[in-house]
Design a protein around this motif. Structure first.
Motif, PDB file in Angstrom:
ATOM      1  N   TYR A   1     -30.035 -16.938   4.184  1.00 22.52           N
ATOM      2  CA  TYR A   1     -31.386 -16.397   5.475  1.00 22.52           C
ATOM      3  C   TYR A   1     -30.784 -15.723   5.938  1.00 22.52           C
ATOM      4  O   TYR A   1     -31.216 -14.823   7.020  1.00 22.52           O
ATOM      5  CB  TYR A   1     -31.934 -17.806   5.822  1.00 22.52           C
ATOM      6  N   HIS A   2     -29.353 -14.881   6.357  1.00 20.58           N
ATOM      7  CA  HIS A   2     -28.822 -14.787   6.769  1.00 20.58           C
ATOM      8  C   HIS A   2     -29.359 -12.895   6.261  1.00 20.58           C
ATOM      9  O   HIS A   2     -29.400 -11.985   7.361  1.00 20.58           O
ATOM     10  CB  HIS A   2     -26.911 -14.208   7.018  1.00 20.58           C
TER      11      HIS A   2
ATOM     12  N   VAL B   1     -38.452 -22.495  11.070  1.00 12.42           N
ATOM     13  CA  VAL B   1     -37.800 -22.965  10.072  1.00 12.42           C
ATOM     14  C   VAL B   1     -39.188 -23.952   9.141  1.00 12.42           C
ATOM     15  O   VAL B   1     -39.480 -24.829  10.364  1.00 12.42           O
ATOM     16  CB  VAL B   1     -36.719 -23.991  10.506  1.00 12.42           C
ATOM     17  N   TYR B   2     -39.463 -23.905   8.142  1.00 15.92           N
ATOM     18  CA  TYR B   2     -40.077 -24.248   7.377  1.00 15.92           C
ATOM     19  C   TYR B   2     -40.461 -26.329   7.711  1.00 15.92           C
ATOM     20  O   TYR B   2     -40.720 -26.880   7.896  1.00 15.92           O
ATOM     21  CB  TYR B   2     -41.412 -24.166   6.214  1.00 15.92           C
ATOM     22  N   MET B   3     -38.740 -26.206   6.953  1.00 18.64           N
ATOM     23  CA  MET B   3     -38.722 -27.710   6.251  1.00 18.64           C
ATOM     24  C   MET B   3     -37.103 -27.772   6.801  1.00 18.64           C
ATOM     25  O   MET B   3     -36.269 -26.872   6.775  1.00 18.64           O
ATOM     26  CB  MET B   3     -38.882 -28.148   4.884  1.00 18.64           C
ATOM     27  N   SER B   4     -36.386 -29.091   7.044  1.00 18.17           N
ATOM     28  CA  SER B   4     -35.292 -29.472   7.692  1.00 18.17           C
ATOM     29  C   SER B   4     -34.766 -30.213   6.920  1.00 18.17           C
ATOM     30  O   SER B   4     -35.744 -31.705   7.028  1.00 18.17           O
ATOM     31  CB  SER B   4     -35.065 -29.415   9.159  1.00 18.17           C
TER      32      SER B   4
ATOM     33  N   TRP C   1     -40.388 -19.690   2.500  1.00 14.78           N
ATOM     34  CA  TRP C   1     -40.153 -20.884   2.999  1.00 14.78           C
ATOM     35  C   TRP C   1     -39.079 -20.355   3.910  1.00 14.78           C
ATOM     36  O   TRP C   1     -38.187 -20.333   2.593  1.00 14.78           O
ATOM     37  CB  TRP C   1     -40.387 -22.291   2.648  1.00 14.78           C
ATOM     38  N   TYR C   2     -39.059 -20.266   4.632  1.00 17.80           N
ATOM     39  CA  TYR C   2     -37.379 -20.843   6.023  1.00 17.80           C
ATOM     40  C   TYR C   2     -36.924 -22.397   5.464  1.00 17.80           C
ATOM     41  O   TYR C   2     -37.848 -23.062   6.242  1.00 17.80           O
ATOM     42  CB  TYR C   2     -37.360 -20.214   6.752  1.00 17.80           C
ATOM     43  N   VAL C   3     -35.311 -22.842   5.297  1.00 17.70           N
ATOM     44  CA  VAL C   3     -35.581 -24.393   4.891  1.00 17.70           C
ATOM     45  C   VAL C   3     -33.928 -24.096   5.763  1.00 17.70           C
ATOM     46  O   VAL C   3     -33.279 -23.533   5.265  1.00 17.70           O
ATOM     47  CB  VAL C   3     -34.995 -24.865   3.862  1.00 17.70           C
TER      48      VAL C   3
ATOM     49  N   ARG D   1     -41.471 -28.693  -1.263  1.00 15.96           N
ATOM     50  CA  ARG D   1     -42.050 -29.567  -2.043  1.00 15.96           C
ATOM     51  C   ARG D   1     -42.559 -30.285  -0.931  1.00 15.96           C
ATOM     52  O   ARG D   1     -43.169 -32.042  -1.440  1.00 15.96           O
ATOM     53  CB  ARG D   1     -41.707 -29.833  -3.521  1.00 15.96           C
ATOM     54  N   HIS D   2     -42.392 -29.999  -0.064  1.00 19.04           N
ATOM     55  CA  HIS D   2     -43.012 -31.537   0.641  1.00 19.04           C
ATOM     56  C   HIS D   2     -43.976 -30.816   2.163  1.00 19.04           C
ATOM     57  O   HIS D   2     -43.460 -29.427   2.324  1.00 19.04           O
ATOM     58  CB  HIS D   2     -41.397 -32.150   1.617  1.00 19.04           C
ATOM     59  N   GLN D   3     -44.829 -31.810   3.151  1.00 18.74           N
ATOM     60  CA  GLN D   3     -45.372 -31.403   3.754  1.00 18.74           C
ATOM     61  C   GLN D   3     -44.663 -30.447   4.907  1.00 18.74           C
ATOM     62  O   GLN D   3     -43.606 -31.717   5.303  1.00 18.74           O
ATOM     63  CB  GLN D   3     -46.623 -31.897   4.397  1.00 18.74           C
ATOM     64  N   SER D   4     -45.335 -29.927   6.370  1.00 21.30           N
ATOM     65  CA  SER D   4     -43.955 -29.678   7.261  1.00 21.30           C
ATOM     66  C   SER D   4     -44.093 -31.138   7.722  1.00 21.30           C
ATOM     67  O   SER D   4     -43.256 -30.677   9.133  1.00 21.30           O
ATOM     68  CB  SER D   4     -45.070 -28.842   8.040  1.00 21.30           C
ATOM     69  N   ASN D   5     -44.925 -31.570   7.988  1.00 23.38           N
ATOM     70  CA  ASN D   5     -44.440 -33.328   8.561  1.00 23.38           C
ATOM     71  C   ASN D   5     -43.660 -34.123   7.635  1.00 23.38           C
ATOM     72  O   ASN D   5     -43.115 -35.754   8.382  1.00 23.38           O
ATOM     73  CB  ASN D   5     -45.710 -34.046   8.745  1.00 23.38           C
TER      74      ASN D   5
END
Length: 87
Positions: A68-69, A78-81, A19-21, A43-47
């Motif tokens: 990530y580089h 990005v999955y989660m921010s 997962w990219y965050v 541990r969060h959904q994409s929403n």
């Protein structure tokens, strides 16, 4: 296998996912506090809502956190921010 030969053989596999965050602060991967912050993000959904207790990301056996580089580049989704997470 059971003595009567009726037990079905089980096959096991190790599945890894990535997962990219992104965060609004610079973190040093490998530090316990940093790892917990990053693991909490997946541990969060994409929403942005928290995953349920039986979510696979809450029941991990191991993990690896990388900068990530080296692996992501600039073209990965990005999955989660941190700005997506709802409190």
């Amino acid at each position: 296998m059971s003595d009567n030969g009726n037990e079905q053989k089980k096959y096991r596999y190790l599945v890894t996912m990535r997962w990219y965050v992104e965060t609004d602060e610079e973190l040093v991967a490998g530090a316990t506090e940093t790892d917990e912050k990053l693991l909490d993000m997946v541990r969060h959904q994409s929403n942005g809502k928290p995953c349920l207790p039986d979510c696979p990301t809450r029941n991990i056996e191991g993990y690896g956190i990388l900068d990530y580089h080296y692996f992501m580049g600039d073209n990965k989704t990005v999955y989660m921010s941190t700005d997506k997470i709802k409190n």
